[in-house]
Design a protein around this motif. Structure first.
Motif, PDB file in Angstrom:
ATOM      1  N   GLN A 130      12.371 -19.596  -3.489  1.00  0.00           N
ATOM      2  CA  GLN A 130      13.307 -19.068  -2.270  1.00  0.00           C
ATOM      3  C   GLN A 130      14.743 -20.015  -2.393  1.00  0.00           C
ATOM      4  O   GLN A 130      15.655 -19.444  -1.818  1.00  0.00           O
ATOM      5  N   HIS A 131      14.829 -21.045  -3.055  1.00  0.00           N
ATOM      6  CA  HIS A 131      16.138 -21.631  -3.361  1.00  0.00           C
ATOM      7  C   HIS A 131      16.988 -21.016  -4.342  1.00  0.00           C
ATOM      8  O   HIS A 131      18.121 -21.325  -4.366  1.00  0.00           O
ATOM      9  N   TYR A 132      16.046 -20.716  -5.349  1.00  0.00           N
ATOM     10  CA  TYR A 132      16.759 -20.377  -6.763  1.00  0.00           C
ATOM     11  C   TYR A 132      16.556 -18.804  -6.943  1.00  0.00           C
ATOM     12  O   TYR A 132      17.308 -18.188  -8.061  1.00  0.00           O
ATOM     13  N   TRP A 133      16.113 -17.941  -6.178  1.00  0.00           N
ATOM     14  CA  TRP A 133      15.837 -16.674  -6.711  1.00  0.00           C
ATOM     15  C   TRP A 133      16.022 -15.558  -5.618  1.00  0.00           C
ATOM     16  O   TRP A 133      15.451 -16.047  -4.280  1.00  0.00           O
ATOM     17  N   PHE A 157       0.863  -1.443   0.035  1.00  0.00           N
ATOM     18  CA  PHE A 157      -0.125  -0.135   0.217  1.00  0.00           C
ATOM     19  C   PHE A 157       0.810   1.307   0.088  1.00  0.00           C
ATOM     20  O   PHE A 157       1.900   1.215   0.577  1.00  0.00           O
ATOM     21  N   GLY A 158       0.298   2.307  -0.750  1.00  0.00           N
ATOM     22  CA  GLY A 158       1.149   3.533  -0.816  1.00  0.00           C
ATOM     23  C   GLY A 158       2.018   3.672  -2.186  1.00  0.00           C
ATOM     24  O   GLY A 158       1.613   2.957  -3.042  1.00  0.00           O
ATOM     25  N   ASP A 159       2.879   4.358  -2.091  1.00  0.00           N
ATOM     26  CA  ASP A 159       3.785   4.627  -3.204  1.00  0.00           C
ATOM     27  C   ASP A 159       4.268   3.449  -3.929  1.00  0.00           C
ATOM     28  O   ASP A 159       4.783   2.561  -3.111  1.00  0.00           O
ATOM     29  N   ALA A 160       4.240   3.407  -5.190  1.00  0.00           N
ATOM     30  CA  ALA A 160       4.548   2.322  -5.967  1.00  0.00           C
ATOM     31  C   ALA A 160       6.424   2.293  -5.977  1.00  0.00           C
ATOM     32  O   ALA A 160       6.801   3.092  -5.996  1.00  0.00           O
ATOM     33  N   ARG A 161       6.747   0.761  -5.687  1.00  0.00           N
ATOM     34  CA  ARG A 161       8.130   0.555  -5.555  1.00  0.00           C
ATOM     35  C   ARG A 161       8.408  -0.629  -6.729  1.00  0.00           C
ATOM     36  O   ARG A 161       7.715  -1.284  -6.755  1.00  0.00           O
ATOM     37  N   MET A 162       9.876  -0.433  -7.037  1.00  0.00           N
ATOM     38  CA  MET A 162      10.175  -1.616  -8.094  1.00  0.00           C
ATOM     39  C   MET A 162      10.427  -2.838  -7.100  1.00  0.00           C
ATOM     40  O   MET A 162      11.260  -2.797  -6.074  1.00  0.00           O
ATOM     41  N   PHE A 163      10.300  -3.961  -7.450  1.00  0.00           N
ATOM     42  CA  PHE A 163      10.492  -5.183  -6.860  1.00  0.00           C
ATOM     43  C   PHE A 163      11.275  -6.022  -7.923  1.00  0.00           C
ATOM     44  O   PHE A 163      10.740  -6.251  -9.102  1.00  0.00           O
ATOM     45  N   LYS A 164      12.498  -6.193  -7.583  1.00  0.00           N
ATOM     46  CA  LYS A 164      13.419  -7.037  -8.621  1.00  0.00           C
ATOM     47  C   LYS A 164      13.582  -8.526  -7.978  1.00  0.00           C
ATOM     48  O   LYS A 164      14.082  -8.657  -6.703  1.00  0.00           O
ATOM     49  N   LEU A 165      13.575  -9.598  -8.989  1.00  0.00           N
ATOM     50  CA  LEU A 165      13.972 -10.888  -8.616  1.00  0.00           C
ATOM     51  C   LEU A 165      15.198 -11.214  -9.483  1.00  0.00           C
ATOM     52  O   LEU A 165      15.170 -10.935 -10.663  1.00  0.00           O
ATOM     53  N   ARG A 166      16.299 -11.905  -8.897  1.00  0.00           N
ATOM     54  CA  ARG A 166      17.390 -12.317  -9.720  1.00  0.00           C
ATOM     55  C   ARG A 166      17.722 -13.667  -9.502  1.00  0.00           C
ATOM     56  O   ARG A 166      17.479 -14.157  -8.250  1.00  0.00           O
ATOM     57  N   ASN A 167      18.208 -14.347 -10.515  1.00  0.00           N
ATOM     58  CA  ASN A 167      18.389 -15.803 -10.232  1.00  0.00           C
ATOM     59  C   ASN A 167      19.587 -15.766  -9.430  1.00  0.00           C
ATOM     60  O   ASN A 167      20.866 -15.157  -9.550  1.00  0.00           O
ATOM     61  N   TYR A 168      19.656 -16.629  -8.354  1.00  0.00           N
ATOM     62  CA  TYR A 168      20.555 -16.603  -7.240  1.00  0.00           C
ATOM     63  C   TYR A 168      22.088 -17.053  -7.920  1.00  0.00           C
ATOM     64  O   TYR A 168      23.177 -16.593  -7.194  1.00  0.00           O
ATOM     65  N   ALA A 169      22.008 -18.093  -8.580  1.00  0.00           N
ATOM     66  CA  ALA A 169      23.314 -18.709  -9.308  1.00  0.00           C
ATOM     67  C   ALA A 169      24.050 -17.843 -10.153  1.00  0.00           C
ATOM     68  O   ALA A 169      24.952 -17.360 -10.371  1.00  0.00           O
ATOM     69  N   ASP A 170      22.893 -17.460 -11.118  1.00  0.00           N
ATOM     70  CA  ASP A 170      23.521 -16.505 -12.384  1.00  0.00           C
ATOM     71  C   ASP A 170      23.679 -14.982 -12.339  1.00  0.00           C
ATOM     72  O   ASP A 170      24.634 -14.616 -12.746  1.00  0.00           O
ATOM     73  N   LYS A 171      22.650 -14.657 -11.353  1.00  0.00           N
ATOM     74  CA  LYS A 171      22.818 -13.233 -11.152  1.00  0.00           C
ATOM     75  C   LYS A 171      22.413 -12.205 -12.194  1.00  0.00           C
ATOM     76  O   LYS A 171      22.633 -11.056 -12.017  1.00  0.00           O
ATOM     77  N   LYS A 172      22.282 -12.901 -13.296  1.00  0.00           N
ATOM     78  CA  LYS A 172      21.887 -12.085 -14.625  1.00  0.00           C
ATOM     79  C   LYS A 172      20.483 -12.065 -14.945  1.00  0.00           C
ATOM     80  O   LYS A 172      19.993 -11.020 -15.668  1.00  0.00           O
TER      81      LYS A 172
END
Ligand SMILES: O=C(O)CCC(=O)C(=O)O
Ligand SMILES: [Mn+2]
Length: 201
Positions: free
Chosen positions: A175-178, A140-155
């Motif tokens: 939660q294992h891989y990201w 709730f409130g002002d919008a924010r960016m949420f990013k997910l990144r592959n844990y092993a690869d990082k790209k």
């Protein structure tokens, strides 16, 4: 019916190794305005210290921990004792449980006071969350960016803008891989509240 609308048609944000579903307008404007105002005012917000690489710093946001009395929670060197559920938190929890199909025991609340408040890359993989944590995240409130990144690869990156009244559900092997983060931004933003509902074993 809203429930049918939300149940079937949403795509998995992740390409593999986990499941993340995003529902941008899960709560309507009036509900979202109500929850933002009440939760800002009624929750016992605190700025907690955090230990990172042996150093103690203050977290760049305010937090609070609510939930079933028996469910304690530790992360990054702090143990949180839950405060009792409020009527607003119970109402939100019941609504997201219709989609998540689980019973959440606990909620971590985060208050990002402006664009400089943030949360760094992490996984929600504490042992007490079980093998494949189900995390229901409401904003709730002002919008924010949420990013997910592959844990092993990082790209390999996926992202969503977590708008007022949105719901994001993470489950399966996520939660294992990201890992995920809410980065700082120089945009002139006001408050944003995020509530992550969790199941503590
Ligand atoms: O603020 C958010 O959207 C994310 C919060 C989060 O990742 C957490 O509380 O573990
Ligand atoms: Mn998280």
């Amino acid at each position: 019916m809203q429930q049918e609308l939300f149940n079937s048609t949403t795509e998995n944000l992740l390409p593999f190794d986990g499941e993340v579903y995003f529902y941008p307008a899960f709560f309507n404007k009036a509900e979202s305005d109500h929850y933002l105002k009440n939760i800002l005012a009624n929750i016992q917000w605190k700025q907690e210290p955090i230990k990172i690489f042996g150093k103690t710093l203050m977290q760049p946001r305010l937090t609070a921990w609510y939930g079933d009395a028996t469910k304690k929670y530790s992360y990054s060197g702090i143990t949180m004792q839950p405060l009792p559920w409020t009527p607003d938190l119970i109402a939100i929890k019941q609504k997201i449980e219709t989609i998540a199909a689980v019973n959440f025991t606990s909620a971590l609340l985060n208050l990002y006071r402006n664009g400089q408040d943030s949360m760094g890359w992490h996984r929600d993989n504490e042992p007490e969350l079980g093998i494949n944590p189900v995390i229901g995240s409401v904003s709730f409130g002002d919008a924010r960016m949420f990013k997910l990144r592959n844990y092993a690869d990082k790209k390999i990156i996926r992202q969503a803008i977590l708008t007022h009244g949105s719901f994001l559900l993470m489950k399966g092997a996520t939660q294992h891989y990201w890992e995920h983060q809410v980065p700082k931004t120089n945009a002139a933003l006001k408050e944003r509240i995020n509530i992550t509902f969790r199941i503590i074993n």
